[in-house]
Design a protein around this motif. Structure first.
Motif, PDB file in Angstrom:
ATOM      1  N   GLN A  54      -3.454   6.134  -1.242  1.00 45.73           N
ATOM      2  CA  GLN A  54      -4.232   6.754  -2.308  1.00 45.73           C
ATOM      3  C   GLN A  54      -3.665   6.518  -3.698  1.00 45.73           C
ATOM      4  O   GLN A  54      -4.370   6.717  -4.683  1.00 45.73           O
ATOM      5  CB  GLN A  54      -4.313   8.271  -2.053  1.00 45.73           C
ATOM      6  N   HIS A  55      -2.415   6.102  -3.793  1.00 41.85           N
ATOM      7  CA  HIS A  55      -1.798   5.952  -5.113  1.00 41.85           C
ATOM      8  C   HIS A  55      -0.640   4.975  -5.010  1.00 41.85           C
ATOM      9  O   HIS A  55      -0.167   4.652  -3.910  1.00 41.85           O
ATOM     10  CB  HIS A  55      -1.318   7.301  -5.651  1.00 41.85           C
ATOM     11  N   GLU A  56      -0.183   4.486  -6.148  1.00 46.30           N
ATOM     12  CA  GLU A  56       0.944   3.563  -6.165  1.00 46.30           C
ATOM     13  C   GLU A  56       2.187   4.253  -5.603  1.00 46.30           C
ATOM     14  O   GLU A  56       2.494   5.394  -5.949  1.00 46.30           O
ATOM     15  CB  GLU A  56       1.215   3.080  -7.589  1.00 46.30           C
ATOM     16  N   GLY A  57       2.881   3.593  -4.706  1.00 45.13           N
ATOM     17  CA  GLY A  57       4.063   4.159  -4.074  1.00 45.13           C
ATOM     18  C   GLY A  57       3.778   4.891  -2.785  1.00 45.13           C
ATOM     19  O   GLY A  57       4.703   5.224  -2.031  1.00 45.13           O
ATOM     20  N   HIS A  58       2.484   5.163  -2.501  1.00 47.74           N
ATOM     21  CA  HIS A  58       2.111   5.896  -1.285  1.00 47.74           C
ATOM     22  C   HIS A  58       2.499   5.121  -0.029  1.00 47.74           C
ATOM     23  O   HIS A  58       3.010   5.680   0.941  1.00 47.74           O
ATOM     24  CB  HIS A  58       0.602   6.163  -1.311  1.00 47.74           C
ATOM     25  N   LEU A  59       2.282   3.804  -0.064  1.00 45.90           N
ATOM     26  CA  LEU A  59       2.561   2.948   1.093  1.00 45.90           C
ATOM     27  C   LEU A  59       4.040   2.981   1.449  1.00 45.90           C
ATOM     28  O   LEU A  59       4.407   3.230   2.603  1.00 45.90           O
ATOM     29  CB  LEU A  59       2.096   1.528   0.771  1.00 45.90           C
ATOM     30  N   SER A  60       4.899   2.734   0.474  1.00 44.19           N
ATOM     31  CA  SER A  60       6.336   2.694   0.757  1.00 44.19           C
ATOM     32  C   SER A  60       6.866   4.079   1.140  1.00 44.19           C
ATOM     33  O   SER A  60       7.738   4.200   2.010  1.00 44.19           O
ATOM     34  CB  SER A  60       7.098   2.145  -0.447  1.00 44.19           C
ATOM     35  N   GLU A  61       6.339   5.113   0.514  1.00 43.35           N
ATOM     36  CA  GLU A  61       6.766   6.480   0.844  1.00 43.35           C
ATOM     37  C   GLU A  61       6.420   6.836   2.277  1.00 43.35           C
ATOM     38  O   GLU A  61       7.249   7.367   3.033  1.00 43.35           O
ATOM     39  CB  GLU A  61       6.093   7.465  -0.125  1.00 43.35           C
ATOM     40  N   ALA A  62       5.184   6.519   2.693  1.00 45.51           N
ATOM     41  CA  ALA A  62       4.749   6.838   4.055  1.00 45.51           C
ATOM     42  C   ALA A  62       5.544   6.047   5.087  1.00 45.51           C
ATOM     43  O   ALA A  62       5.953   6.583   6.126  1.00 45.51           O
ATOM     44  CB  ALA A  62       3.256   6.549   4.195  1.00 45.51           C
ATOM     45  N   ALA A  63       5.783   4.760   4.812  1.00 42.58           N
ATOM     46  CA  ALA A  63       6.546   3.927   5.750  1.00 42.58           C
ATOM     47  C   ALA A  63       7.979   4.429   5.880  1.00 42.58           C
ATOM     48  O   ALA A  63       8.536   4.474   6.989  1.00 42.58           O
ATOM     49  CB  ALA A  63       6.525   2.480   5.280  1.00 42.58           C
ATOM     50  N   ARG A  64       8.576   4.811   4.759  1.00 45.47           N
ATOM     51  CA  ARG A  64       9.967   5.297   4.791  1.00 45.47           C
ATOM     52  C   ARG A  64      10.081   6.587   5.604  1.00 45.47           C
ATOM     53  O   ARG A  64      10.986   6.736   6.445  1.00 45.47           O
ATOM     54  CB  ARG A  64      10.466   5.517   3.364  1.00 45.47           C
ATOM     55  N   LEU A  65       9.178   7.544   5.372  1.00 43.45           N
ATOM     56  CA  LEU A  65       9.230   8.818   6.093  1.00 43.45           C
ATOM     57  C   LEU A  65       8.995   8.609   7.585  1.00 43.45           C
ATOM     58  O   LEU A  65       9.658   9.231   8.431  1.00 43.45           O
ATOM     59  CB  LEU A  65       8.190   9.780   5.520  1.00 43.45           C
ATOM     60  N   PHE A  66       8.068   7.729   7.923  1.00 39.79           N
ATOM     61  CA  PHE A  66       7.797   7.427   9.333  1.00 39.79           C
ATOM     62  C   PHE A  66       9.017   6.789   9.988  1.00 39.79           C
ATOM     63  O   PHE A  66       9.402   7.162  11.103  1.00 39.79           O
ATOM     64  CB  PHE A  66       6.578   6.500   9.425  1.00 39.79           C
ATOM     65  N   ALA A  67       9.640   5.826   9.301  1.00 37.60           N
ATOM     66  CA  ALA A  67      10.819   5.149   9.850  1.00 37.60           C
ATOM     67  C   ALA A  67      11.976   6.114  10.031  1.00 37.60           C
ATOM     68  O   ALA A  67      12.728   6.028  11.012  1.00 37.60           O
ATOM     69  CB  ALA A  67      11.223   3.994   8.939  1.00 37.60           C
ATOM     70  N   GLU A  68      12.145   7.039   9.102  1.00 32.59           N
ATOM     71  CA  GLU A  68      13.218   8.021   9.217  1.00 32.59           C
ATOM     72  C   GLU A  68      12.998   8.931  10.423  1.00 32.59           C
ATOM     73  O   GLU A  68      13.949   9.331  11.094  1.00 32.59           O
ATOM     74  CB  GLU A  68      13.302   8.858   7.936  1.00 32.59           C
ATOM     75  N   GLU A  69      11.742   9.250  10.719  1.00 34.31           N
ATOM     76  CA  GLU A  69      11.446  10.173  11.820  1.00 34.31           C
ATOM     77  C   GLU A  69      11.521   9.495  13.187  1.00 34.31           C
ATOM     78  O   GLU A  69      12.059  10.051  14.144  1.00 34.31           O
ATOM     79  CB  GLU A  69      10.058  10.794  11.635  1.00 34.31           C
ATOM     80  N   TYR A  70      11.005   8.263  13.279  1.00 30.78           N
ATOM     81  CA  TYR A  70      10.851   7.623  14.587  1.00 30.78           C
ATOM     82  C   TYR A  70      11.835   6.485  14.849  1.00 30.78           C
ATOM     83  O   TYR A  70      12.029   6.102  16.008  1.00 30.78           O
ATOM     84  CB  TYR A  70       9.412   7.114  14.757  1.00 30.78           C
ATOM     85  N   GLY A  71      12.456   5.952  13.818  1.00 29.71           N
ATOM     86  CA  GLY A  71      13.480   4.926  14.007  1.00 29.71           C
ATOM     87  C   GLY A  71      13.023   3.799  14.913  1.00 29.71           C
ATOM     88  O   GLY A  71      11.939   3.242  14.762  1.00 29.71           O
ATOM     89  N   ALA A  72      13.850   3.459  15.904  1.00 27.64           N
ATOM     90  CA  ALA A  72      13.603   2.316  16.777  1.00 27.64           C
ATOM     91  C   ALA A  72      12.404   2.500  17.700  1.00 27.64           C
ATOM     92  O   ALA A  72      11.968   1.537  18.333  1.00 27.64           O
ATOM     93  CB  ALA A  72      14.850   2.023  17.608  1.00 27.64           C
ATOM     94  N   THR A  73      11.845   3.701  17.780  1.00 27.07           N
ATOM     95  CA  THR A  73      10.648   3.903  18.604  1.00 27.07           C
ATOM     96  C   THR A  73       9.368   3.733  17.797  1.00 27.07           C
ATOM     97  O   THR A  73       8.275   3.842  18.356  1.00 27.07           O
ATOM     98  CB  THR A  73      10.639   5.298  19.249  1.00 27.07           C
ATOM     99  N   GLY A  74       9.492   3.472  16.506  1.00 27.86           N
ATOM    100  CA  GLY A  74       8.324   3.395  15.644  1.00 27.86           C
ATOM    101  C   GLY A  74       7.891   1.973  15.330  1.00 27.86           C
ATOM    102  O   GLY A  74       8.703   1.042  15.323  1.00 27.86           O
ATOM    103  N   VAL A  75       6.593   1.807  15.058  1.00 28.31           N
ATOM    104  CA  VAL A  75       6.011   0.543  14.605  1.00 28.31           C
ATOM    105  C   VAL A  75       5.058   0.852  13.458  1.00 28.31           C
ATOM    106  O   VAL A  75       4.162   1.702  13.612  1.00 28.31           O
ATOM    107  CB  VAL A  75       5.230  -0.185  15.715  1.00 28.31           C
ATOM    108  N   VAL A  76       5.247   0.189  12.329  1.00 29.93           N
ATOM    109  CA  VAL A  76       4.337   0.320  11.198  1.00 29.93           C
ATOM    110  C   VAL A  76       3.540  -0.972  11.076  1.00 29.93           C
ATOM    111  O   VAL A  76       4.112  -2.040  10.857  1.00 29.93           O
ATOM    112  CB  VAL A  76       5.092   0.585   9.879  1.00 29.93           C
ATOM    113  N   TYR A  77       2.224  -0.867  11.231  1.00 34.40           N
ATOM    114  CA  TYR A  77       1.341  -1.998  10.954  1.00 34.40           C
ATOM    115  C   TYR A  77       0.790  -1.850   9.537  1.00 34.40           C
ATOM    116  O   TYR A  77       0.392  -0.748   9.132  1.00 34.40           O
ATOM    117  CB  TYR A  77       0.176  -2.044  11.933  1.00 34.40           C
ATOM    118  N   VAL A  78       0.751  -2.958   8.805  1.00 31.02           N
ATOM    119  CA  VAL A  78       0.295  -2.921   7.426  1.00 31.02           C
ATOM    120  C   VAL A  78      -0.911  -3.841   7.262  1.00 31.02           C
ATOM    121  O   VAL A  78      -0.818  -5.043   7.510  1.00 31.02           O
ATOM    122  CB  VAL A  78       1.399  -3.380   6.449  1.00 31.02           C
TER     123      VAL A  78
END
Length: 350
Positions: A54-78
């Motif tokens: 929705q806004h500039e920086g939203h993409l990187s913020e969401a990916a960072r928070l997801f990676a911090e929560e799920y680590g090696a069990t997570g996959v981010v598709y862009v």
């Protein structure tokens, strides 16, 4: 290339649709419905989320928070272009969270390295998303002096906005990562004008790159630069050269399909340095067309070198105008280093 095999059960997926990529034309209800259907058929209805930025920086913020929560069990598709991919790669780097590519930007240049010029349909990619395998991609680390300027493409609807990023290293430098290509010289002049055209004439889309080439035929074409290169064969080379353009390639494509390094392999632990010197007005356009198609490898005016690290600095007092993964920068100097197997990548079986 390091392989990890098929991803086990218990994975968590985040699918990010960049609201700016490709002028937003891919972020449709239909695409979301296709993703829903694909994960439902795979029995993973409770294992994924879709986010439209929705806004500039939203993409990187969401990916960072997801990676911090799920680590090696997570996959981010862009679903986005090279700029969006670069943002996510930097955000998840170091977390062991994997990332994957849905080519939905204006140019999709890194996706061409992954999928080839004739990439699969978006529907086929979506159908394969629940079943990735992991490989490790190389990244390129860049270090700039504190006076570096970056140019934001999205913070203003009408023009590029220049800003100074904060220092983020102990020695007061600015460090960042590139996924695809770092370049400077004439190609960045062309890129900057293409961005301006996309703002003023959005219907041009990716054709803005080619219009910009025509408008820059009479632009400056010589950029005196000092360099130190640490080659993959163990050599260290230093000197000064009048470049037309320089491209440090982890991936093979940039600039809406130009192919500076046809041999590029983002898994091989080296960067392919492609540099051009002035070839004269009569040869310029023919060599440019060969450069577009990756047919310039044997040109006397193009040089290739496999490198691991190095530094470039201005030789005439004018700052270097360059870009990494489409983000334009202005700096008196910068250094680079390949980081082998730095990032888990979710490869799709297509």
């Amino acid at each position: 290339m390091e392989r990890f095999g098929v991803m086990e059960a218990g994975r968590r997926f985040l699918i990010i649709l960049s609201g700016k990529a490709g002028q937003g034309r891919y972020n449709t209800t239909e695409l979301c419905e296709q993703i829903d259907q694909s994960f439902h058929q795979a029995g993973l209805s409770d294992h994924y989320d879709i986010l439209i930025t929705q806004h500039e920086g939203h993409l990187s913020e969401a990916a960072r928070l997801f990676a911090e929560e799920y680590g090696a069990t997570g996959v981010v598709y862009v679903a986005g272009g090279d700029g969006s991919l670069s943002e996510v790669a930097q955000s998840v780097h170091g977390s062991d969270c994997a990332f994957g590519v849905i080519p939905a930007g204006t140019a999709n240049d890194f996706a061409k390295t992954i999928y080839g010029r004739k990439r699969p349909s978006l529907l086929d990619i979506v159908k394969a998303m629940p079943y990735p395998e992991l490989e490790r991609l190389d990244l390129m680390r860049l270090v700039f002096p504190p006076e570096v300027s970056f140019f934001s493409q999205y913070s203003d609807e009408e023009k590029l906005i220049e800003y100074h990023p904060p220092v983020n290293t102990e020695d007061g430098m600015v460090s960042t990562y590139s996924l695809n290509v770092v370049s400077f010289g004439l190609d960045t002049l062309i890129l900057r004008r293409a961005y301006e055209l996309m703002k003023s004439r959005p219907k041009l889309g990716g054709n803005a790159y080619y219009v910009s080439i025509l408008q820059n035929l009479n632009s400056r074409k010589i950029f005196p630069t000092k360099f130190t290169l640490h080659a993959a064969n163990g050599e260290t080379i230093s000197g000064e050269k009048d470049y037309v353009t320089v491209a440090l390639c982890n991936g093979g494509y940039y600039g809406n399909g130009f192919n500076p390094a046809p041999m590029a392999d983002p898994y091989d632990g080296v960067l392919n340095l492609c540099s051009a010197t002035w070839m004269g007005n009569l040869r310029f356009v023919p060599i440019l067309l060969r450069y577009l198609k990756g047919k310039h490898v044997n040109s006397h005016f193009i040089n290739f070198k496999d490198v691991l690290a190095g530094e470039f600095s201005t030789a005439d007092g004018e700052e270097i105008l360059g870009n990494y993964d489409g983000l334009i920068f202005r700096t008196p100097s910068f250094s680079f280093q390949v980081i082998p197997q730095a990032l888990p990548y979710a490869r799709l079986k297509l």
